[in-house]
Write a protein that holds these residues in place. Structure first.
Motif, PDB file in Angstrom:
ATOM      1  N   ALA A 130      -7.503 -22.898  -0.607  1.00 15.50           N
ATOM      2  CA  ALA A 130      -7.857 -22.139   0.596  1.00 15.50           C
ATOM      3  C   ALA A 130      -7.355 -20.712   0.428  1.00 15.50           C
ATOM      4  O   ALA A 130      -6.537 -20.431  -0.463  1.00 15.50           O
ATOM      5  CB  ALA A 130      -7.255 -22.784   1.840  1.00 15.50           C
ATOM      6  N   VAL A 131      -7.834 -19.814   1.276  1.00 15.38           N
ATOM      7  CA  VAL A 131      -7.342 -18.440   1.220  1.00 15.38           C
ATOM      8  C   VAL A 131      -5.900 -18.409   1.714  1.00 15.38           C
ATOM      9  O   VAL A 131      -5.493 -19.207   2.565  1.00 15.38           O
ATOM     10  CB  VAL A 131      -8.222 -17.489   2.056  1.00 15.38           C
ATOM     11  N   ASP A 132      -5.118 -17.473   1.167  1.00 17.54           N
ATOM     12  CA  ASP A 132      -3.740 -17.298   1.593  1.00 17.54           C
ATOM     13  C   ASP A 132      -3.684 -16.385   2.820  1.00 17.54           C
ATOM     14  O   ASP A 132      -4.701 -15.840   3.272  1.00 17.54           O
ATOM     15  CB  ASP A 132      -2.896 -16.738   0.455  1.00 17.54           C
ATOM     16  N   PHE A 133      -2.475 -16.191   3.328  1.00 22.42           N
ATOM     17  CA  PHE A 133      -2.279 -15.484   4.589  1.00 22.42           C
ATOM     18  C   PHE A 133      -1.569 -14.163   4.303  1.00 22.42           C
ATOM     19  O   PHE A 133      -0.348 -14.119   4.151  1.00 22.42           O
ATOM     20  CB  PHE A 133      -1.501 -16.365   5.560  1.00 22.42           C
ATOM     21  N   LEU A 134      -2.368 -13.103   4.219  1.00 21.24           N
ATOM     22  CA  LEU A 134      -1.892 -11.782   3.844  1.00 21.24           C
ATOM     23  C   LEU A 134      -2.039 -10.852   5.044  1.00 21.24           C
ATOM     24  O   LEU A 134      -3.103 -10.792   5.665  1.00 21.24           O
ATOM     25  CB  LEU A 134      -2.695 -11.237   2.660  1.00 21.24           C
ATOM     26  N   TYR A 135      -0.966 -10.097   5.339  1.00 20.82           N
ATOM     27  CA  TYR A 135      -0.949  -9.285   6.550  1.00 20.82           C
ATOM     28  C   TYR A 135      -0.480  -7.865   6.247  1.00 20.82           C
ATOM     29  O   TYR A 135       0.556  -7.659   5.607  1.00 20.82           O
ATOM     30  CB  TYR A 135      -0.022  -9.906   7.594  1.00 20.82           C
ATOM     31  N   ASP A 179       0.813  -1.209   0.000  1.00 19.76           N
ATOM     32  CA  ASP A 179       0.000   0.000   0.000  1.00 19.76           C
ATOM     33  C   ASP A 179       0.850   1.264   0.000  1.00 19.76           C
ATOM     34  O   ASP A 179       0.319   2.371   0.084  1.00 19.76           O
ATOM     35  CB  ASP A 179      -0.958   0.010   1.179  1.00 19.76           C
ATOM     36  N   GLN A 180       2.172   1.094  -0.068  1.00 17.62           N
ATOM     37  CA  GLN A 180       3.127   2.200  -0.175  1.00 17.62           C
ATOM     38  C   GLN A 180       2.952   3.258   0.910  1.00 17.62           C
ATOM     39  O   GLN A 180       3.056   4.462   0.656  1.00 17.62           O
ATOM     40  CB  GLN A 180       3.040   2.829  -1.574  1.00 17.62           C
ATOM     41  N   ASP A 181       2.715   2.784   2.132  1.00 18.54           N
ATOM     42  CA  ASP A 181       2.556   3.720   3.248  1.00 18.54           C
ATOM     43  C   ASP A 181       3.813   3.861   4.086  1.00 18.54           C
ATOM     44  O   ASP A 181       3.839   4.637   5.043  1.00 18.54           O
ATOM     45  CB  ASP A 181       1.375   3.314   4.135  1.00 18.54           C
ATOM     46  N   GLY A 182       4.866   3.097   3.765  1.00 22.87           N
ATOM     47  CA  GLY A 182       6.133   3.269   4.468  1.00 22.87           C
ATOM     48  C   GLY A 182       6.508   2.138   5.395  1.00 22.87           C
ATOM     49  O   GLY A 182       7.529   2.238   6.084  1.00 22.87           O
ATOM     50  N   ASP A 183       5.731   1.053   5.439  1.00 19.52           N
ATOM     51  CA  ASP A 183       6.116  -0.116   6.226  1.00 19.52           C
ATOM     52  C   ASP A 183       5.933  -1.383   5.395  1.00 19.52           C
ATOM     53  O   ASP A 183       5.172  -1.415   4.427  1.00 19.52           O
ATOM     54  CB  ASP A 183       5.356  -0.206   7.549  1.00 19.52           C
ATOM     55  N   GLU A 184       6.637  -2.436   5.780  1.00 22.51           N
ATOM     56  CA  GLU A 184       6.652  -3.676   5.017  1.00 22.51           C
ATOM     57  C   GLU A 184       5.510  -4.588   5.450  1.00 22.51           C
ATOM     58  O   GLU A 184       5.356  -4.894   6.649  1.00 22.51           O
ATOM     59  CB  GLU A 184       7.988  -4.397   5.205  1.00 22.51           C
ATOM     60  N   ASP A 185       4.715  -5.041   4.495  1.00 23.26           N
ATOM     61  CA  ASP A 185       3.604  -5.959   4.721  1.00 23.26           C
ATOM     62  C   ASP A 185       4.039  -7.370   4.318  1.00 23.26           C
ATOM     63  O   ASP A 185       4.997  -7.546   3.563  1.00 23.26           O
ATOM     64  CB  ASP A 185       2.394  -5.498   3.917  1.00 23.26           C
ATOM     65  N   LEU A 186       3.337  -8.378   4.816  1.00 21.35           N
ATOM     66  CA  LEU A 186       3.770  -9.766   4.640  1.00 21.35           C
ATOM     67  C   LEU A 186       2.706 -10.583   3.917  1.00 21.35           C
ATOM     68  O   LEU A 186       1.525 -10.527   4.274  1.00 21.35           O
ATOM     69  CB  LEU A 186       4.066 -10.395   6.003  1.00 21.35           C
ATOM     70  N   PHE A 187       3.158 -11.383   2.939  1.00 26.38           N
ATOM     71  CA  PHE A 187       2.251 -12.194   2.129  1.00 26.38           C
ATOM     72  C   PHE A 187       2.783 -13.621   2.095  1.00 26.38           C
ATOM     73  O   PHE A 187       3.880 -13.870   1.595  1.00 26.38           O
ATOM     74  CB  PHE A 187       2.146 -11.608   0.718  1.00 26.38           C
ATOM     75  N   THR A 247      -9.268  -7.853   2.132  1.00 31.55           N
ATOM     76  CA  THR A 247      -9.694  -7.183   0.907  1.00 31.55           C
ATOM     77  C   THR A 247     -10.047  -8.195  -0.184  1.00 31.55           C
ATOM     78  O   THR A 247      -9.308  -9.156  -0.427  1.00 31.55           O
ATOM     79  CB  THR A 247      -8.578  -6.256   0.400  1.00 31.55           C
ATOM     80  N   ASP A 248     -11.154  -7.964  -0.843  1.00 31.67           N
ATOM     81  CA  ASP A 248     -11.588  -8.781  -1.972  1.00 31.67           C
ATOM     82  C   ASP A 248     -10.950  -8.236  -3.258  1.00 31.67           C
ATOM     83  O   ASP A 248     -10.878  -7.024  -3.434  1.00 31.67           O
ATOM     84  CB  ASP A 248     -13.118  -8.704  -2.077  1.00 31.67           C
ATOM     85  N   PRO A 249     -10.468  -9.062  -4.163  1.00 34.46           N
ATOM     86  CA  PRO A 249     -10.430 -10.528  -4.143  1.00 34.46           C
ATOM     87  C   PRO A 249      -9.098 -11.099  -3.680  1.00 34.46           C
ATOM     88  O   PRO A 249      -8.945 -12.309  -3.619  1.00 34.46           O
ATOM     89  CB  PRO A 249     -10.656 -10.873  -5.616  1.00 34.46           C
ATOM     90  N   ILE A 250      -8.107 -10.224  -3.358  1.00 36.73           N
ATOM     91  CA  ILE A 250      -6.765 -10.747  -3.083  1.00 36.73           C
ATOM     92  C   ILE A 250      -6.745 -11.647  -1.851  1.00 36.73           C
ATOM     93  O   ILE A 250      -5.958 -12.597  -1.787  1.00 36.73           O
ATOM     94  CB  ILE A 250      -5.738  -9.600  -2.936  1.00 36.73           C
ATOM     95  N   ALA A 251      -7.629 -11.348  -0.885  1.00 41.73           N
ATOM     96  CA  ALA A 251      -7.630 -12.128   0.351  1.00 41.73           C
ATOM     97  C   ALA A 251      -8.773 -13.124   0.425  1.00 41.73           C
ATOM     98  O   ALA A 251      -8.866 -13.879   1.399  1.00 41.73           O
ATOM     99  CB  ALA A 251      -7.692 -11.184   1.556  1.00 41.73           C
ATOM    100  N   THR A 252      -9.648 -13.138  -0.571  1.00 42.77           N
ATOM    101  CA  THR A 252     -10.821 -14.013  -0.509  1.00 42.77           C
ATOM    102  C   THR A 252     -10.807 -15.116  -1.563  1.00 42.77           C
ATOM    103  O   THR A 252     -11.503 -16.119  -1.408  1.00 42.77           O
ATOM    104  CB  THR A 252     -12.108 -13.189  -0.669  1.00 42.77           C
ATOM    105  N   ASP A 253     -10.037 -14.950  -2.637  1.00 44.10           N
ATOM    106  CA  ASP A 253      -9.925 -16.017  -3.630  1.00 44.10           C
ATOM    107  C   ASP A 253      -9.286 -17.249  -2.999  1.00 44.10           C
ATOM    108  O   ASP A 253      -8.345 -17.143  -2.199  1.00 44.10           O
ATOM    109  CB  ASP A 253      -9.077 -15.566  -4.814  1.00 44.10           C
TER     110      ASP A 253
END
Length: 673
Positions: free
Chosen positions: A229-234, A211-219, A251-257
């Motif tokens: 199954a759904v993946d684990f996105l944080y 989301d380019q807000d300045g911190d690292e997110d984990l996928f 968030t749909d669809p990245i976290a719900t597919d």
């Protein structure tokens, strides 16, 4: 002189079948020179990874292939295999690899996952030493499929996640591991995240500031094989709340597919300024491609989003035209796709053979991206990019100073005029962006017909920026983060933090300061009692009493000062053995890893008792023979620690086992004399 056989003869199309591969508009050829150990070494055919890294800072990309193959680039298109490194490994080590300068000493260090997973510290000359201290040491049960470094709390030190696929890498099944870097070369294990407590078939974890807000997110992908199954996105909440935390994305669809996810990559494939995502899937669901429309994600359907046993997707500007292309690896082949600039891709090359990990990097420093692929003997090898389209390029080697020194997480935006249009491109430096490995951490941009780079904006994880303008094309640039005026951040390490009886500790000042305003005074309080015990930069201190000590350092540059306190940092135990702490009652039974480990001749073992129980704690050798009974009797709830001495025992691996009511636990320790 290029050490390879060139099968590409021009810009016309041709098809042939040789050595198990064919090509249309061929841009890569396999290097086949038998004097090159990269060619002749049979690297693993299993699910192994690869990474291009510069282990000695000589400007040439070296190649690491798991499980334990390190090739030093000689700078003439050839390599030497560093056999000394192999002695650090055994047949159980390795699937994934991730590289970063975890101790900020100026050279890149290795994390290698497997059974066990270990960190190897680089001395800067191509020599590596395994880190053995708990909780990331030799005897800690940190089995992993792969791992990834990132500075999740933006404190200037990279932290580590180890991805464990429950059911696929030994028993007992364990969750993923997360280790916060303390900044002194040591780590603290954190088990408060969902993925550190839940058992899942996790596969590969990638960090990206999506989301380019300045911190690292984990996928984290998940490959349960027998179902989707759904993946684990944080999402990281550091910028929003001031505290680093990883909160599940919905968030749909990245976290719900439903997925059988392998590798998530966040890239700006359409150069519109926001990050799109691709996920490779293994099995019954297609690969996913999510186009970002200002925070709304649309699922694209193209020739990347097909069904198959796909593993990796790695991105780079293969033809140097100014947009990102992609290589896909799967159980049947490696495929090269060129970005058409209209949300579609053209398949230009296929290399047949079961393909697993791969890595892009300009190993011959000629301005285009080459790659290495792991897998079956048919496809495994080094592929040179032999495109001849006269497109321009630029390449950055970026270092941190206030930020982590390998600049992991640093973002680069570049502006140039290509085909008469103003184009902004985006890159983020990563320590994991492919299946069990990553691309070169040098930042490469293709420039098409641009004659100059208008501007490049480099943003480190500290938030500092550097803007470069009017840069010449077809050049390599080195850029280092500037330390801000007046910057002062206290830091230190100790060579030993646990000992028996009298313990002499050597302290090392690791303070970062503005070079124009260096540190002029140090005040050390080795037991944090308010008394200054030393005023030198790197003092030693002799602890003579049994206790746990906090250490305080105050540094000053004559104008400003900064203070760091490491609480409960030094632990001195007596030889009499057992101490008990009932001031806070534990909620669970536990047996901790001994420390130090390996040890000679004494080590500390800690355990906790949640309810009154009969406790038996014994030590065995590898033959199952009992060598010591440390505890045998009733214990009330509390935290306990004891010293085990191996004065009369031979060097080797020993097992210590606790039984407390229905609770049992076993751990390994190593005695080295």
């Amino acid at each position: 002189m290029k050490l390879c056989n060139l099968f590409y003869l021009g810009l016309f199309f041709f098809i042939f079948d040789l050595f198990g591969w064919y090509s249309i508009a061929q841009t890569f050829v396999m290097v086949t020179d038998t004097t090159n150990p990269v060619v002749t070494t049979a690297t693993d055919a299993n699910y192994s990874g690869a990474a291009w890294v510069d282990i000695d800072n000589d400007g040439n990309l070296d190649l690491f292939v798991t499980k334990s193959f390190l090739f030093h680039n000689l700078g003439n298109g050839n390599f030497e295999r560093l056999t000394d490194f192999q002695n650090l490994s055994d047949s159980q080590l390795g699937n994934g690899t991730s590289w970063a300068d975890y101790d900020n000493d100026g050279d890149i260090d290795l994390f290698m996952s497997g059974n066990p997973s270990l960190i190897y510290k680089n001395d800067g000359a191509g020599n590596f030493e395994a880190v053995t201290e708990s909780p990331i040491g030799t005897s800690d049960d940190n089995r992993g499929w792969t791992g990834a470094w990132a500075d999740y709390d933006n404190d200037g030190f990279v932290d580590l996640v180890i991805i464990h696929p429950a059911g696929f890498l030994g028993f007992p099944q364990i969750p993923c591991r997360f280790f916060k870097n303390n900044g002194d070369g040591r780590f603290t294990k954190i088990d408060s995240f969902q993925f550190t407590t839940d058992l899942q078939a996790y596969t590969v974890g990638t960090w990206s500031d999506y989301d380019q807000d300045g911190d690292e997110d984990l996928f984290i992908g998940s490959g349960p094989i027998n179902h989707a199954a759904v993946d684990f996105l944080y999402e990281n909440t550091l910028i929003e709340t001031g505290t680093a935390d990883l909160v599940r994305i919905n968030t749909d669809p990245i976290a719900t597919d439903l997925q059988q996810g392998q590798v998530w990559n966040w890239i700006d494939f359409d150069n519109d300024g926001d990050l799109d995502a691709m996920l490779t899937n293994y099995g019954g669901v297609p690969n996913r491609f999510y186009k970002n429309n200002i925070g709304t994600y649309v699922s694209l359907t193209n020739n990347l989003t097909v069904n198959g046993n796909y593993l990796g997707n790695l991105w780079g500007d293969i033809d140097n035209d100014g947009d990102l292309d992609v290589l896909l690896t799967n159980e049947g082949n490696t495929q090269v796709f060129i970005n058409n600039g209209d949300d579609t891709f053209t398949l230009v090359s296929t290399f047949n053979g079961s393909s697993r990990g791969s890595s892009l990097g300009d190993y011959d420093n000629d301005g285009d991206l080459d790659f290495y692929v792991t897998g079956s003997p048919l496809v495994r090898g080094l592929y040179e990019n032999v495109s001849a389209n006269n497109n321009g390029w630029i390449n950055f080697s970026i270092k941190g100073s206030v930020s982590n020194h390998a600049a992991i997480g640093t973002k680069v935006k570049l502006k140039a005029t290509i085909n008469g249009n103003t184009v902004w491109q985006y890159r983020e430096i990563s320590a994991q962006n492919n299946f069990n490995g990553h691309n070169s951490q040098r930042v490469h941009f293709g420039l098409g017909d641009a004659s100059v780079v208008d501007s490049a904006i480099i943003t480190w994880t500290s938030g500092q920026q550097k803007i470069l303008t009017n840069m010449s094309i077809n050049n390599f640039y080195s850029v280092e983060e500037e330390i801000p005026t007046g910057y002062l951040k206290a830091n230190f390490s100790a060579d030993s933090i646990v000992g028996i009886d009298q313990l002499t500790v050597q302290f090392t000042d690791l303070t970062v300061a503005d070079p124009s305003m260096p540190v002029t005074s140090w005040q050390w309080d080795f037991d944090n009692n308010g008394t200054v015990d030393a005023t030198g930069q790197n003092p030693s201190f002799n602890y003579t009493s049994e206790d746990t000590f906090s250490v305080k350092l105050v540094v000053s540059n004559g104008t400003d000062s900064d203070t760091l306190v490491r609480n409960d940092y030094i632990i001195v135990n007596s030889t009499t053995g057992i101490s008990e702490n009932h001031s806070q009652l534990p909620g669970t039974f536990s047996l901790e890893q001994n420390y130090p480990n390996p040890f000679n001749p004494a080590t500390t073992i800690k355990y906790s008792i949640a309810e009154e129980s009969n406790v038996v704690l014994k030590v065995f050798n590898l033959l199952g023979q009992e060598v010591a009974t440390l505890v045998n009797g009733e214990k009330t709830p509390g935290f306990y620690e004891l010293n085990f001495r191996g004065d009369n025992l031979p060097s080797g691996i020993y097992i210590y086992h606790i039984t407390a009511g229905s609770f049992t636990s076993t751990k390994k320790m190593i005695l080295l004399k």
